[in-house]
Design a protein around this motif. Structure first.
Motif, PDB file in Angstrom:
ATOM      1  N   GLU A  76      -2.697  -4.734  -1.768  1.00 19.20           N
ATOM      2  CA  GLU A  76      -1.649  -5.472  -1.241  1.00 19.20           C
ATOM      3  C   GLU A  76      -1.581  -6.839  -1.997  1.00 19.20           C
ATOM      4  O   GLU A  76      -0.178  -7.591  -2.063  1.00 19.20           O
ATOM      5  CB  GLU A  76      -2.106  -5.903   0.187  1.00 19.20           C
ATOM      6  N   PHE A 123       3.762  -6.879  -0.929  1.00 18.29           N
ATOM      7  CA  PHE A 123       4.299  -6.541   0.297  1.00 18.29           C
ATOM      8  C   PHE A 123       5.592  -6.067   0.121  1.00 18.29           C
ATOM      9  O   PHE A 123       6.249  -5.263   1.050  1.00 18.29           O
ATOM     10  CB  PHE A 123       3.739  -7.299   1.481  1.00 18.29           C
ATOM     11  N   MET A 150       5.112  -2.124   4.993  1.00 18.21           N
ATOM     12  CA  MET A 150       5.179  -2.440   3.733  1.00 18.21           C
ATOM     13  C   MET A 150       6.646  -2.189   3.319  1.00 18.21           C
ATOM     14  O   MET A 150       7.314  -1.154   3.860  1.00 18.21           O
ATOM     15  CB  MET A 150       4.277  -1.584   2.364  1.00 18.21           C
ATOM     16  N   TYR A 204       1.954   0.648   7.574  1.00 16.56           N
ATOM     17  CA  TYR A 204       0.522   0.738   6.847  1.00 16.56           C
ATOM     18  C   TYR A 204      -0.301   2.057   6.961  1.00 16.56           C
ATOM     19  O   TYR A 204      -0.804   2.526   6.072  1.00 16.56           O
ATOM     20  CB  TYR A 204      -0.322  -0.662   7.403  1.00 16.56           C
TER      21      TYR A 204
END
Length: 549
Positions: A78, A128, A152, A166
């Motif tokens: 991330e 992200f 995302m 996710y």
């Protein structure tokens, strides 16, 4: 919400190191200026006495460590992307360690400056969002899930924006972590904690965390605790929306927890006495709030990146906060390590010799504890009925909320002291240690929510005459003026929050969340003296359980 430093951030207070801890020693002489990047951090061994745990609980710990490591792997993805690819670019062992501390090539305590040759500035949205995404694209992207904390944003095969949950994006890792939590639940000695682990496994698989958050609020009789999953929004500096994965593994200090439990009963009365008009304090914080003290034995993912959290206030979900309150977990060994290694040496540089007698760990502990308590108080929904304060203030929310918790926490200590209920320290200790805590936090720079919060407070206090600065660049509080400034600032922030005043808050933060020349010169002296910026940990099963070196 984590206190980062935040969190760890503002402040001040507790009492003694827990049995088995190995915090950084107190520093009485300035250490030499760092010659390596990693010298900016002091290494601390994090462990705890686990002799009181049952055999099953000890067998559960390796499962929790493995699940935490998966959160660590996800956070790397991330924040940066492929960890191995980055490490292969770095030959210098010192820079490699610094990348490990920061979970990438950007210095989180130096305005995200790149320290790896050939790598440019950090994308505001980390990983992200697509790095080439434009604001026009975002505005026209019609998907209600785009603002979820748990999606995302990627490009589909036609290069258009697309949401991926996710649990789908990280599917293999999420499933393994869920299985580990379910296995751990079979060994948990406390039925409430066992049920939480089961529900958290389900939450990881569905990205619906409400039921597991509610269950976590029932955990009271545990020896071991764990925070796991996507929690905080700090890493998403673009919109402040996406939650990043992390994990804490904690060992409860039962004796200290019992001492703090009695403060929970005063929360409704303290809410009614907040320094704002009635409409801004009509909400009632949940009476099921939990004040507990722990030794932290493992940090993974977001909470382990650069500055280390020393207290936890969760869940962040306003629905849980209004119905049940929050749990406020004080990480005593982490607090003591930061106090000894960082706050005391800073105070010796920047506080007057007379003020040093008021720099106390008990006060540091109390300030941190009531900072976390204050997060659950005030107002969560705007007066216009259009939604939460968090939604109304958007990317400005984190900074103003941290400022609220800082000053409102000190206000709560003041009120409890006046009621005769808080007697652990003298108020002058709390106020002076709070001031020293500001200096500690603003070394993080103005890029973090906590740094902005502390500079907003510092500049406000300066205008109100809450402190003086002598010709040697040393500070002392003006107690009466600071007491009035704390109440006034707490009220101003709560009104801005209740009004959902995005433009007003943004303007205020833009103007006041900056380090101005005179203070910057004073902070430069601290840096030149080589005082560590933060700490990093020697921790894990090999430390806690003696599994090898």
């Amino acid at each position: 919400m984590k206190f980062r430093n935040l969190t760890y951030l503002a402040v001040v207070a507790l009492m003694a190191t827990a049995c088995g801890n190995q915090p950084a020693p107190e520093t009485t002489e300035p250490t030499p200026a760092p010659t390596k990047l990693s010298d900016k951090y002091a290494q601390v061994t994090m462990t705890s006495d686990i002799s009181h745990l049952s055999d099953n609980e000890k067998q559960m710990l390796p499962l929790l460590f493995e699940a935490a490591d998966i959160m660590d792997e996800i956070f790397w993805m991330e924040n940066w992307g492929d960890k191995n690819a980055l490490m292969e670019q770095i030959s210098d062992p010192d820079i490699k360690l610094y990348a490990e501390i920061n979970y990438g090539p950007w210095d989180g305590l130096n305005n995200e400056a790149s320290f790896v040759e050939g790598i440019g500035e950090k994308p505001a949205g980390a990983q992200f969002y697509p790095q080439d995404m434009t604001m026009e694209e975002w505005e026209t992207f019609d998907d209600p899930n785009k603002t979820s904390q748990y999606t995302m944003i990627v490009r589909d095969e036609t290069k258009n924006l697309k949401c991926v949950w996710y649990h789908e994006f990280f599917a293999e890792k999420i499933e393994r972590a869920a299985q580990l939590l379910e296995q751990a639940s079979e060994l948990a000695g406390d039925p409430e904690f066992a049920q939480y682990l089961k529900l958290r496994a389900t939450a990881l698989r569905t990205d619906d965390y409400l039921e597991s958050d509610m269950q976590w609020m029932t955990v009271r009789n545990n020896n071991i605790d764990m925070v796991v999953g996507p929690i905080e929004n700090y890493t998403d500096a673009l919109f402040g929306t996406k939650a990043a994965h992390e994990a804490f593994i904690l060992i409860k200090d039962q004796d200290w927890t019992q001492q703090l439990a009695r403060y929970v009963a005063f929360l409704p009365e303290l809410q009614r006495n907040l320094p704002v008009p009635e409409e801004y304090k009509k909400e009632t914080p949940g009476a099921d709030a939990d004040l507990a003290v722990y030794d932290a034995v493992y940090y993974a993912g977001d909470c382990n990146a650069n500055s280390k959290t020393i207290a936890i206030n969760l869940p962040n979900d306003e629905r849980v906060q209004l119905e049940k309150g929050t749990r406020k977990l004080q990480l005593k060994n982490a607090m003591k390590a930061k106090f000894d290694a960082i706050l005391v040496p800073i105070a010796e540089q920047l506080m007057t010799p007379e003020s040093m007698k008021n720099i106390k760990f008990d006060a540091f502990f109390a300030n941190v504890m009531f900072h976390e308590t204050a997060h659950g108080m005030g107002i969560k929904n705007t007066l216009d009925g259009k939604g939460t304060v968090r939604a109304a203030l958007k990317e400005q929310y984190s900074a103003i909320e941290e400022a609220k918790a800082d000053v409102l926490g000190l206000y709560l200590i003041t009120k409890l002291s006046e009621m005769g209920e808080y007697t652990n320290t003298e108020l002058e200790d709390n106020y002076a240690t709070f001031m020293a805590g500001i200096f500690r936090s603003v070394r993080f720079g103005a890029s973090s929510a906590h740094g902005k919060a502390n500079m907003l407070t510092f500049n406000y206090f300066q205008r109100e005459g809450a402190f003086t600065r002598n010709e040697n660049g040393q500070y002392a509080i003006n107690f009466d003026a600071m007491k009035l400034a704390v109440e006034k600032l707490a009220g101003d922030i709560l009104v801005h929050q209740g009004n959902g005043d995005y433009e007003g808050v943004k303007s205020w933060i833009d103007e006041d969340s900056v380090i101005k020349g005179e203070l910057q010169g004073d902070l430069d002296r601290v840096n030149e003296a080589g005082v560590p910026v933060d700490i990093y940990y020697n921790m894990g099963p090999q430390v806690l359980l003696g599994q090898g070196e």
